[in-house]
Write an enzyme that holds these catalytic residues in place. Structure first.
Site, short mmCIF file in Angstrom:
data_model
loop_
_atom_site.label_atom_id
_atom_site.label_comp_id
_atom_site.label_asym_id
_atom_site.label_seq_id
_atom_site.Cartn_x
_atom_site.Cartn_y
_atom_site.Cartn_z
N SER A 130 0.81 -1.22 0.00
CA SER A 130 0.00 0.00 0.00
C SER A 130 0.84 1.27 0.00
O SER A 130 0.49 2.25 -0.66
CB SER A 130 -0.95 -0.01 1.21
OG SER A 130 -1.81 -1.12 1.17
N HIS A 181 -0.14 4.55 4.27
CA HIS A 181 -0.93 5.16 3.20
C HIS A 181 -0.63 6.66 3.07
O HIS A 181 -0.33 7.16 1.98
CB HIS A 181 -2.42 4.96 3.47
CG HIS A 181 -2.87 3.55 3.25
ND1 HIS A 181 -4.20 3.22 3.02
CD2 HIS A 181 -2.20 2.38 3.20
CE1 HIS A 181 -4.31 1.92 2.84
NE2 HIS A 181 -3.10 1.39 2.96
#
Length: 263
Positions: A130, A181
């Site tokens: 991610s 993220h």
């Protein structure tokens, strides 16, 4: 930029690094899944040795800042990240080149993992690509602000929607590494400039085309209706792309539902 109309052969030739990374995701997930079932013990060892574990990193196992990028917690996690890479990776690989793409992809992931190491508790564990995926989104955001000639209006809309959805999902799902993220996105924006220094517009870069498509479009003879013809995506490629698009929407819905209802 994000419409993929290549068949598997041309996709592999056009975007070898993205293809290799997705293959690594699938193969390592298969190994670790079989390992957890007790069918393939080395797969379980691979997961244990590769997971991002802050205690182990503090003890000197620095490789854990890199290896989590290639491992995933479950099937949905692996499919979601692999499809995101399939969608957003090809244009950047073509625009900046294979070696710069690999460096950028891993660098944003490592930056996100370093921040995770320093700001999360020592017992914290994490896996997934991610941070690198959000790094790619960060590069697109940089293009939208500073290099508008590299990204068309339709692609800007796609990136905007995906960043918004991604941020919402980040804070809805308690199992997500929020720092990876957010830091991945910010890192992608922060280091994009040198990687894009000699980048060309994606649409101006020659790419391999399917053999049948080349034969139909490489006619050098004069055709008065040539410019009135519309390029049509081959039926098989169009069908595959539609299926993948529907599958991606389903994955997003499942992810949101699982975050809300925790099932």
């Amino acid at each position: 930029m994000f419409v993929r109309n290549e068949n598997f052969y041309t996709f592999r030739r056009n975007y070898p690094i993205v293809t290799i990374l997705i293959a690594i995701h699938i193969i390592l997930y298969a190994f670790t899944f079989l390992g957890n079932l007790g069918i393939f013990p080395p797969g379980q060892w691979l997961y244990v040795l590769g997971v991002g574990w802050n205690v182990a990193i503090a003890a000197g196992e620095w490789w854990r800042l890199i290896t989590p990028v290639f491992l995933h917690a479950d099937l949905f996690h692996m499919l979601f990240n692999s499809f995101a890479l399939f969608l957003f990776g090809p244009p950047i690989e073509k625009m900046v080149g294979k070696y710069r793409f690999v460096l950028f992809y891993l660098l944003t992931a490592v930056i996100a993992n370093i921040v995770t190491f320093y700001l999360q508790p020592l017992g914290y564990r994490h896996v997934g690509a991610s941070g690198a995926i959000y790094g790619l989104l960060g590069m697109y955001v940089y293009m939208m602000i500073f290099r508008k000639e590299l990204i068309d209006a339709a692609s800007r809309q796609v990136v905007t929607v995906m960043v918004v959805i991604g941020i919402i999902m980040t804070f809805l799902n308690p199992r997500i590494n929020i720092l990876a993220h957010i830091i991945g996105l910010v890192a992608g924006m922060a280091i994009a400039a040198p990687f894009l220094r000699k980048a060309k517009n994606f649409f101006s870069i020659p790419r391999y085309a399917p053999t049948r498509y080349r034969e139909e479009n490489d006619d050098i003879g004069f055709d008065p209706n040539r410019w009135n013809k519309k390029r049509r995506m081959p039926f098989k490629s169009k069908t595959i792309y539609n299926i993948l698009g529907i599958g991606f929407v389903i994955l997003i819905v499942i992810g949101l539902l699982s975050s809300i209802f925790s099932f």
